[in-house]
Design an enzyme around this catalytic site. Structure first.
Site, PDB file in Angstrom:
ATOM      1  N   HIS A 101       0.908  -1.182  -0.024  1.00 45.93           N
ATOM      2  CA  HIS A 101      -0.018   0.090  -0.017  1.00 45.93           C
ATOM      3  C   HIS A 101       0.742   1.315  -0.091  1.00 45.93           C
ATOM      4  CE1 HIS A 101       0.379  -0.128   4.364  1.00 45.93           C
ATOM      5  NE2 HIS A 101       0.463   1.283   4.330  1.00 45.93           N
ATOM      6  N   ASP A 131       0.276  -7.504   1.673  1.00 47.78           N
ATOM      7  CA  ASP A 131       0.478  -6.034   1.710  1.00 47.78           C
ATOM      8  C   ASP A 131       2.264  -6.031   1.956  1.00 47.78           C
ATOM      9  OD1 ASP A 131       0.040  -3.558   1.856  1.00 47.78           O
ATOM     10  OD2 ASP A 131       0.141  -3.528   4.173  1.00 47.78           O
ATOM     11  N   SER A 209       4.915   2.283   7.912  1.00 47.71           N
ATOM     12  CA  SER A 209       4.606   1.208   7.255  1.00 47.71           C
ATOM     13  C   SER A 209       5.681   0.937   6.310  1.00 47.71           C
ATOM     14  CB  SER A 209       3.327   1.792   6.393  1.00 47.71           C
ATOM     15  OG  SER A 209       2.160   1.699   7.029  1.00 47.71           O
TER      16      SER A 209
END
Length: 354
Positions: A101, A131, A209
């Site tokens: 993402h 992911d 992230s």
């Protein structure tokens, strides 16, 4: 007579001065006076400090630019959107692991190393189901992170997150491994889960992230990916073993090895609920229940459809989705599997080419 008195006083003063000189302590030379260092003396022996020193150079910042469509009253227009994430250097020749993402649909990617150097990055491949993504920069000799076996993790051990939360570069937070093997629902519409996740209370914020979650030895135990916004102290990371497997597959084949299905494990309680509430016809109570078959995948080409329940692989019964996924990984690229499945009350078999 006066001169004799003056001479006596002078002799007396000289005598007193000589006695004082002998008995008084000597001053130390200025050059011998110890001077304490004014530089801060940190405790470099602390385990967390040493762990960060080991993994920090392999942690990068990833800046992205993408165009999004924005509604403006009666028309739409394109607007540039900037994003910040993190990554961990996987190979010295420029391969970096991050989150899917973070780089999905990005038109421009810039990777900033811990030493401040910046390089354009390109996406080698990604996997929305885990992911994970791999980004490549054209430079050699990069510092590489060490990866631990996440199967050996224990609840309660120290967990250290490194990343760029809210754009604050090289931020370190600490906590513990709160739980392992968590399944996190990320897309209720497609019943899509991030499976087998590491849960930690180390502070994770937007910008973290894709960065590493490390142990006290400075080894990567996970790739941070998500937080629960309504809760405090709950963050998640993709286990390092999963990250390595997917990363290797993307680098070697441009994509991860996938059957191409979404779903979950069918249990007697779930089967009863589906029969009663959804009026589904189910002939079995256990197996891998398929909620979606992705188009153009090995599963779709083999004829599997939504609602099928896979109960065996190559003649070996399976209890759920995890065993089906493990069988796929074991077969590898170019391998084949014979799947036994139920469609309603009908039992059937199909051959899947991976």
């Amino acid at each position: 007579m006066k001169w004799r008195a003056s001479l006596g006083i002078t002799i007396l003063l000289l005598a007193l001065f000589m006695v004082w000189s002998i008995l008084s302590p000597a001053e130390a030379p200025l050059s011998e006076t110890p001077v304490e260092s004014q530089e801060p003396q940190g405790n470099w022996e602390e385990p967390v400090v040493q762990a960060v020193a080991k993994a920090g150079p392999a942690t990068v910042r990833i800046d992205t630019t993408r165009e999004i469509i924005v509604d403006q009253f009666f028309f739409q227009q394109l607007q540039e959107q900037r994003g910040i994430g993190s990554g961990v250097i996987y190979r010295a020749d420029g391969y970096i692991l991050t989150n899917h993402h973070v780089v999905a649909e990005a038109e421009d990617i810039v990777v900033e190393l811990a030493d401040g150097r910046r390089f354009p990055g390109t996406v080698v491949g990604g996997d929305s189901l885990t992911d994970l993504a791999v980004v490549k920069v054209e430079v050699d000799g990069l510092p590489v992170a060490s990866f631990a076996d996440s199967n050996e993790l224990r609840v309660g051990q120290v967990a250290i997150a490194i990343g760029n939360p809210l754009g604050q570069a090289n931020t370190v937070t600490t906590g513990v491994v709160s739980a392992v093997d968590r399944d996190l629902l990320v897309d209720p519409r497609d019943n899509r889960y991030l499976e087998g996740m590491i849960q930690t209370d180390a502070a994770i914020n937007p910008g973290n992230s894709g960065g590493p979650l490390i142990n006290q030895s400075g080894e990567v135990i996970g790739v941070t990916t998500a937080i629960i916004e309504q809760a405090e102290g709950i963050g998640f990371a993709i286990p390092s073993t999963t990250a390595r497997n997917i990363g290797d597959q993307i680098i070697s084949h441009g994509r991860p090895l996938r059957l191409g299905v979404l779903g979950g494990s069918l249990t007697p309680a779930l089967a009863k609920s589906l029969r009663e509430q959804a009026n589904l016809e189910l002939a079995v109570d256990r197996g891998a229940f398929l909620t979606r078959v992705l188009p153009g995948t090995p599963a779709a080409q083999a004829g599997l459809v939504q609602g099928d329940v896979v109960t065996a692989v190559d003649g070996q019964e399976i209890a759920g989705m995890r065993e089906l996924q493990d069988a796929v990984q074991k077969a590898g690229f170019g391998g084949s599997l014979r799947l036994t499945f139920y469609r309603g009350s009908t039992k059937d078999q199909t051959e899947v080419q991976l």
